[in-house]
Scaffold this motif. Structure first.
Motif, PDB file in Angstrom:
ATOM      1  N   VAL A  90      11.515  85.088  43.293  1.00  0.00           N
ATOM      2  CA  VAL A  90      11.731  85.525  44.669  1.00  0.00           C
ATOM      3  C   VAL A  90      10.886  86.756  44.961  1.00  0.00           C
ATOM      4  O   VAL A  90      10.822  87.694  44.172  1.00  0.00           O
ATOM      5  N   LEU A  91      10.190  86.724  46.096  1.00  0.00           N
ATOM      6  CA  LEU A  91       9.320  87.801  46.541  1.00  0.00           C
ATOM      7  C   LEU A  91       9.873  88.389  47.844  1.00  0.00           C
ATOM      8  O   LEU A  91      10.658  87.747  48.546  1.00  0.00           O
ATOM      9  N   GLY A  92       9.431  89.587  48.177  1.00  0.00           N
ATOM     10  CA  GLY A  92       9.728  90.167  49.481  1.00  0.00           C
ATOM     11  C   GLY A  92      11.196  90.420  49.737  1.00  0.00           C
ATOM     12  O   GLY A  92      11.689  90.224  50.858  1.00  0.00           O
ATOM     13  N   ILE A  93      11.921  90.899  48.756  1.00  0.00           N
ATOM     14  CA  ILE A  93      13.365  91.124  48.906  1.00  0.00           C
ATOM     15  C   ILE A  93      13.612  92.297  49.856  1.00  0.00           C
ATOM     16  O   ILE A  93      13.161  93.413  49.618  1.00  0.00           O
ATOM     17  N   THR A  94      14.337  92.046  50.938  1.00  0.00           N
ATOM     18  CA  THR A  94      14.712  93.120  51.857  1.00  0.00           C
ATOM     19  C   THR A  94      16.212  93.382  51.834  1.00  0.00           C
ATOM     20  O   THR A  94      16.660  94.436  52.296  1.00  0.00           O
ATOM     21  N   ARG A  95      16.980  92.429  51.334  1.00  0.00           N
ATOM     22  CA  ARG A  95      18.429  92.616  51.208  1.00  0.00           C
ATOM     23  C   ARG A  95      18.782  92.514  49.720  1.00  0.00           C
ATOM     24  O   ARG A  95      19.217  91.465  49.233  1.00  0.00           O
ATOM     25  N   PRO A  96      18.580  93.599  48.988  1.00  0.00           N
ATOM     26  CA  PRO A  96      18.892  93.567  47.553  1.00  0.00           C
ATOM     27  C   PRO A  96      20.370  93.281  47.339  1.00  0.00           C
ATOM     28  O   PRO A  96      21.225  93.762  48.091  1.00  0.00           O
ATOM     29  N   ARG A  97      20.660  92.483  46.306  1.00  0.00           N
ATOM     30  CA  ARG A  97      22.037  92.070  46.094  1.00  0.00           C
ATOM     31  C   ARG A  97      22.288  91.675  44.656  1.00  0.00           C
ATOM     32  O   ARG A  97      21.357  91.402  43.902  1.00  0.00           O
ATOM     33  N   LEU A  98      23.559  91.650  44.332  1.00  0.00           N
ATOM     34  CA  LEU A  98      24.033  91.185  43.045  1.00  0.00           C
ATOM     35  C   LEU A  98      24.549  89.768  43.199  1.00  0.00           C
ATOM     36  O   LEU A  98      25.315  89.475  44.127  1.00  0.00           O
ATOM     37  N   VAL A  99      24.134  88.886  42.306  1.00  0.00           N
ATOM     38  CA  VAL A  99      24.652  87.519  42.277  1.00  0.00           C
ATOM     39  C   VAL A  99      25.616  87.431  41.102  1.00  0.00           C
ATOM     40  O   VAL A  99      25.280  87.830  39.980  1.00  0.00           O
ATOM     41  N   VAL A 100      26.806  86.931  41.365  1.00  0.00           N
ATOM     42  CA  VAL A 100      27.914  87.049  40.416  1.00  0.00           C
ATOM     43  C   VAL A 100      28.162  85.756  39.651  1.00  0.00           C
ATOM     44  O   VAL A 100      28.198  84.672  40.239  1.00  0.00           O
ATOM     45  N   PHE A 101      28.346  85.895  38.332  1.00  0.00           N
ATOM     46  CA  PHE A 101      28.785  84.803  37.465  1.00  0.00           C
ATOM     47  C   PHE A 101      30.138  85.207  36.891  1.00  0.00           C
ATOM     48  O   PHE A 101      30.226  86.113  36.055  1.00  0.00           O
ATOM     49  N   ARG A 102      31.188  84.551  37.369  1.00  0.00           N
ATOM     50  CA  ARG A 102      32.548  84.857  36.899  1.00  0.00           C
ATOM     51  C   ARG A 102      32.919  83.937  35.738  1.00  0.00           C
ATOM     52  O   ARG A 102      32.808  82.713  35.859  1.00  0.00           O
ATOM     53  N   PRO A 103      33.416  84.484  34.647  1.00  0.00           N
ATOM     54  CA  PRO A 103      33.916  83.630  33.564  1.00  0.00           C
ATOM     55  C   PRO A 103      35.297  83.081  33.906  1.00  0.00           C
ATOM     56  O   PRO A 103      36.002  83.634  34.755  1.00  0.00           O
ATOM     57  N   ALA A 104      35.667  81.996  33.242  1.00  0.00           N
ATOM     58  CA  ALA A 104      36.992  81.425  33.456  1.00  0.00           C
ATOM     59  C   ALA A 104      38.079  82.398  33.009  1.00  0.00           C
ATOM     60  O   ALA A 104      39.122  82.508  33.653  1.00  0.00           O
ATOM     61  N   ARG A 105      37.816  83.113  31.912  1.00  0.00           N
ATOM     62  CA  ARG A 105      38.774  84.089  31.383  1.00  0.00           C
ATOM     63  C   ARG A 105      38.031  85.400  31.132  1.00  0.00           C
ATOM     64  O   ARG A 105      37.499  85.607  30.036  1.00  0.00           O
ATOM     65  N   PRO A 106      37.989  86.284  32.099  1.00  0.00           N
ATOM     66  CA  PRO A 106      37.261  87.542  31.926  1.00  0.00           C
ATOM     67  C   PRO A 106      37.827  88.353  30.764  1.00  0.00           C
ATOM     68  O   PRO A 106      39.043  88.470  30.607  1.00  0.00           O
ATOM     69  N   ASN A 107      36.946  88.888  29.935  1.00  0.00           N
ATOM     70  CA  ASN A 107      37.404  89.710  28.812  1.00  0.00           C
ATOM     71  C   ASN A 107      37.340  91.202  29.136  1.00  0.00           C
ATOM     72  O   ASN A 107      37.573  92.032  28.259  1.00  0.00           O
ATOM     73  N   GLY A 108      37.037  91.527  30.389  1.00  0.00           N
ATOM     74  CA  GLY A 108      37.011  92.920  30.815  1.00  0.00           C
ATOM     75  C   GLY A 108      35.644  93.565  30.769  1.00  0.00           C
ATOM     76  O   GLY A 108      35.452  94.656  31.311  1.00  0.00           O
ATOM     77  N   ALA A 109      34.676  92.912  30.124  1.00  0.00           N
ATOM     78  CA  ALA A 109      33.329  93.462  30.014  1.00  0.00           C
ATOM     79  C   ALA A 109      32.429  92.885  31.104  1.00  0.00           C
ATOM     80  O   ALA A 109      32.657  91.784  31.608  1.00  0.00           O
ATOM     81  N   ALA A 110      31.407  93.655  31.462  1.00  0.00           N
ATOM     82  CA  ALA A 110      30.443  93.201  32.464  1.00  0.00           C
ATOM     83  C   ALA A 110      29.032  93.578  32.013  1.00  0.00           C
ATOM     84  O   ALA A 110      28.835  94.592  31.336  1.00  0.00           O
ATOM     85  N   VAL A 111      28.074  92.753  32.401  1.00  0.00           N
ATOM     86  CA  VAL A 111      26.664  93.047  32.158  1.00  0.00           C
ATOM     87  C   VAL A 111      25.896  92.845  33.456  1.00  0.00           C
ATOM     88  O   VAL A 111      26.030  91.805  34.107  1.00  0.00           O
TER      89      VAL A 111
END
Length: 342
Positions: A90-111
């Protein structure tokens, strides 16, 4: 290229087809977010796996310092067989954003992942979504950052991507309860030029690069741990990656600007622990980049685990590791992370 990864090719023997398929289904638990800019996607064309739909805009009032002539966001498909395996940028980003991947069972950690692209574009699949699916399959909540590019004329100049990374880390912590994560267990990982951004964040997390706008900006941008993978580090000859350097600081940048944007020259004593992985045969970003950062971290007493592989080239991510010793890097990373935030 085989569509299957051998037992050594994924964490704890998780095969490539297995984690891609699983993470493309219930493991992600995608939730559409109203009012947020959608994840980067082609307007048409086949896709090998369902894409994520949940995203978080970094700047609710619009990104600061918009160029007089704003760029136009464009997603290019670079794969010769996108029906099998996407390779988008992707080029020319004007609306920077985070795209989220949720686990089925979150262990409390994030990257938070910062994909590469030489500061010319941001890679979507190879260093973004594929890692998001893999880590989510391990219970880690993943945020892939689509950051603004310094060559597009933003007022923040060479600090524009770091501004987005700092803001993103603070937003993740601010919204930790929404994602079932511990705000003290947010790490970062980056690849190539995104590895430079990862290293820039781990060394300059406390450097003011934008004016705060809300309560999130009162939180720390320091990651609990950082993993620059085959990173661009030096902005000076002979080890600088010429394309990243030119787009970040300009072709004729003075030595003072080179030094200001070379993470190994800006390591603070309170930098977080670091995991480094690089291939000795990398002809695009010389392995000396990782070694320079390692030496600087060691000099400041910052814990660093380093893995150098004889073969792997540049940009191996996950898909180009099959049959090579470098295929071990995800397992090595997860084992290292267990003692820090997993």
């Amino acid at each position: 290229m085989s569509d299957d990864m051998n037992a050594a090719g994924g964490p704890a023997g998780l095969g490539r087809r297995a984690f891609l398929t699983a993470a493309g289904s219930s493991l992600l638990l995608p939730v559409a977010t109203r009012g947020q800019t959608a994840p980067p996607a082609l307007k048409s064309g086949p896709a090998a796996l369902p894409g994520p739909v949940e995203s978080i805009d970094l700047w609710p009032g619009g990104a600061p310092g918009m160029p007089r002539t704003p760029p136009t966001e464009t997603v290019n498909e670079r794969s010769t067989d996108p029906a099998k395996l996407n390779d988008r940028a992707v080029l020319g980003i004007t609306r920077p954003r985070l795209v989220v991947f949720r686990p089925a069972r979150p262990n409390g950690a994030a990257v938070m992942i910062t994909p590469g692209g030489g500061y010319r574009w941001v890679v979507v699949d190879k260093e973004g979504y594929e890692l998001g699916r893999l880590l989510a399959a391990r219970g880690i909540t993943v945020f892939v950052l689509f950051y603004r590019l310094p060559g597009d004329g933003w007022a923040a100049g060479p600090n524009v991507a770091l501004s987005d990374a700092q803001r993103a880390m603070r937003l993740i912590r601010h919204r930790a309860k929404d994602y079932g994560i511990d705000p003290a267990r947010v790490a970062t990982m980056g690849f190539s030029a995104g590895g430079h951004l990862c290293a820039d964040l781990l060394t300059r997390f406390a450097t003011p690069t934008y004016r705060g706008i809300d309560a999130a900006d009162r939180l720390s941008a320091r990651p609990i741990a950082a993993a620059p993978i085959y990173p661009v580090i030096s902005m000076s000859a002979p080890h600088a990656h010429a394309g990243s350097r030119e787009l970040l600081i300009g072709k004729d940048a003075p030595r003072s600007l080179e030094d200001a944007h070379s993470p190994h020259l800006n390591v603070p004593a309170d930098a977080p622990p670091v995991f480094l992985a690089h291939a000795e045969d990398d002809k695009t970003v010389p392995v000396e980049n990782a070694l320079l950062l390692r030496a600087a971290l060691k000099a400041k007493g910052v814990p660093v685990e380093t893995h150098l592989f004889n073969e792997g080239g540049h940009g191996f991510g996950l898909r180009f590791t099959i049959g090579k010793p470098v295929a071990a890097w995800p397992d090595l990373y997860l084992n290292w992370a267990k003692g820090l935030f997993l």
